[in-house]
Design a protein around this motif. Sequence first.
Motif, short mmCIF file in Angstrom:
data_model
loop_
_atom_site.label_atom_id
_atom_site.label_comp_id
_atom_site.label_asym_id
_atom_site.label_seq_id
_atom_site.Cartn_x
_atom_site.Cartn_y
_atom_site.Cartn_z
N LYS A 153 0.90 -1.22 0.09
CA LYS A 153 0.02 -0.09 0.00
C LYS A 153 0.83 1.09 0.00
O LYS A 153 0.52 2.17 -0.75
CB LYS A 153 -0.83 0.00 1.26
CG LYS A 153 -1.80 1.20 1.29
CD LYS A 153 -2.98 0.87 2.19
CE LYS A 153 -4.04 -0.10 1.77
NZ LYS A 153 -5.25 -0.21 2.69
N VAL A 154 1.79 1.17 0.54
CA VAL A 154 3.00 2.28 0.75
C VAL A 154 3.55 2.79 -0.44
O VAL A 154 3.42 3.79 -1.16
CB VAL A 154 3.78 2.30 1.88
CG1 VAL A 154 5.01 3.27 1.80
CG2 VAL A 154 3.11 2.23 3.25
N THR A 155 3.97 1.43 -1.03
CA THR A 155 4.52 1.64 -2.36
C THR A 155 3.48 2.21 -3.39
O THR A 155 3.92 3.11 -4.44
CB THR A 155 5.04 0.07 -3.07
OG1 THR A 155 6.04 -0.21 -2.17
CG2 THR A 155 5.76 0.40 -4.43
N SER A 156 2.39 1.55 -3.24
CA SER A 156 1.03 2.25 -4.38
C SER A 156 1.00 3.87 -4.08
O SER A 156 0.79 4.51 -4.90
CB SER A 156 -0.32 1.65 -4.20
OG SER A 156 0.24 0.18 -4.26
N THR A 157 1.01 4.00 -2.63
CA THR A 157 0.72 5.64 -2.46
C THR A 157 1.82 6.58 -3.12
O THR A 157 1.69 7.48 -3.62
CB THR A 157 0.95 5.60 -0.86
OG1 THR A 157 -0.24 4.90 -0.37
CG2 THR A 157 0.41 7.21 -0.62
N TYR A 158 2.95 6.07 -2.90
CA TYR A 158 4.30 6.77 -3.52
C TYR A 158 4.20 6.63 -5.17
O TYR A 158 4.60 7.75 -5.60
CB TYR A 158 5.70 6.10 -3.05
CG TYR A 158 6.11 6.46 -1.55
CD1 TYR A 158 6.32 7.63 -1.20
CD2 TYR A 158 6.34 5.33 -0.83
CE1 TYR A 158 6.61 8.14 0.24
CE2 TYR A 158 6.80 5.75 0.69
CZ TYR A 158 6.79 7.01 0.87
OH TYR A 158 7.19 7.44 2.34
N ALA A 159 3.96 5.54 -5.51
CA ALA A 159 3.79 5.38 -7.00
C ALA A 159 2.77 6.46 -7.55
O ALA A 159 2.92 7.02 -8.55
CB ALA A 159 3.77 3.95 -7.44
N SER A 160 1.47 6.39 -7.03
CA SER A 160 0.50 6.90 -7.50
C SER A 160 0.81 8.66 -7.24
O SER A 160 0.43 9.54 -8.27
CB SER A 160 -0.81 6.81 -7.05
OG SER A 160 -1.28 5.54 -7.23
N ALA A 161 1.37 9.01 -6.16
CA ALA A 161 1.67 10.37 -6.00
C ALA A 161 2.68 10.75 -7.20
O ALA A 161 2.66 12.18 -7.26
CB ALA A 161 2.35 10.53 -4.44
N ASP A 162 3.75 10.05 -7.37
CA ASP A 162 4.73 10.34 -8.49
C ASP A 162 3.90 10.74 -9.99
O ASP A 162 4.47 11.55 -10.56
CB ASP A 162 5.69 9.33 -8.67
CG ASP A 162 6.68 9.18 -7.70
OD1 ASP A 162 6.91 10.01 -6.79
OD2 ASP A 162 7.52 8.10 -7.52
#
Length: 264
Positions: free
Chosen positions: A58-67
Amino acid sequence: MLSTSWLLLLVYLGLACAGRPPTDEGCVTAVYTALGYLSFSGDPTQGAWEARCQNRLKVTSTYASADVYCTEEEQVAGFAQLQRYCLEYGKVELMPREQVAENLTHDALSRMPVIEYGQIPKSQRIPTAVLISPTFYRRTFDTIDTWQFEVWSHNVFGLLGYAFWALVLAVGIFHRLVRHIFHALDIRAGQWARSRVRWLWIPLDGTYHWLQTHLVVPAPLPSSRRKLLWWTFPTRIEAVTVLLFWVLSVVVCTLEYRPVEGNL
């Protein structure tokens, strides 16, 4: 009692002037809120903030979508806020970006599945990091932004109602004060004192007389023209004041609601 009323008014004014939350934080907020509608492998059965802050997928998805959707400034502000929320509500640290950096490269982002809103039920756990779709992001952002605007506008536009009647009172107080000053001058020094300041009043004398004659002083005889809908107004100035307040209320109520396409 009066001091308490003023204190409540000042608190209300502070809430209104505080305004909406900074918009730079809204992008990341929309991202992790959207991902909150998805379940990932490793999510705890209870505690949304533990998953939001420490679940690697979930954290990876958060960073990725924020990018994908957020500017650098929005990411700095948004992740700083998320870190505070993780500590405050989840009692955990937000997983640093460095721990998942290998999954945030351009090549890794291009291979991530893109999830639409409602595509995957929350009961289904996703075994990999994902990106939210542009429409999913926009739907979430608009939902949050509209709600924040509604909360802010309720405070500000509600304060406008108080400000309107405060202005009415201020005009009345100022009018009585000016009349008191002129009356006091007449009593103390007669016509000579009035002549010293009358040059200040002459340009407004005609306007003041017209307002008194046509708006302020009530007509000596009853008239059906004083009725408006179900109300009877003794003077025209009262009718004008009430009508202005109605217009203000209609305008702010119209501005207060923003239709958006879709919400969470």
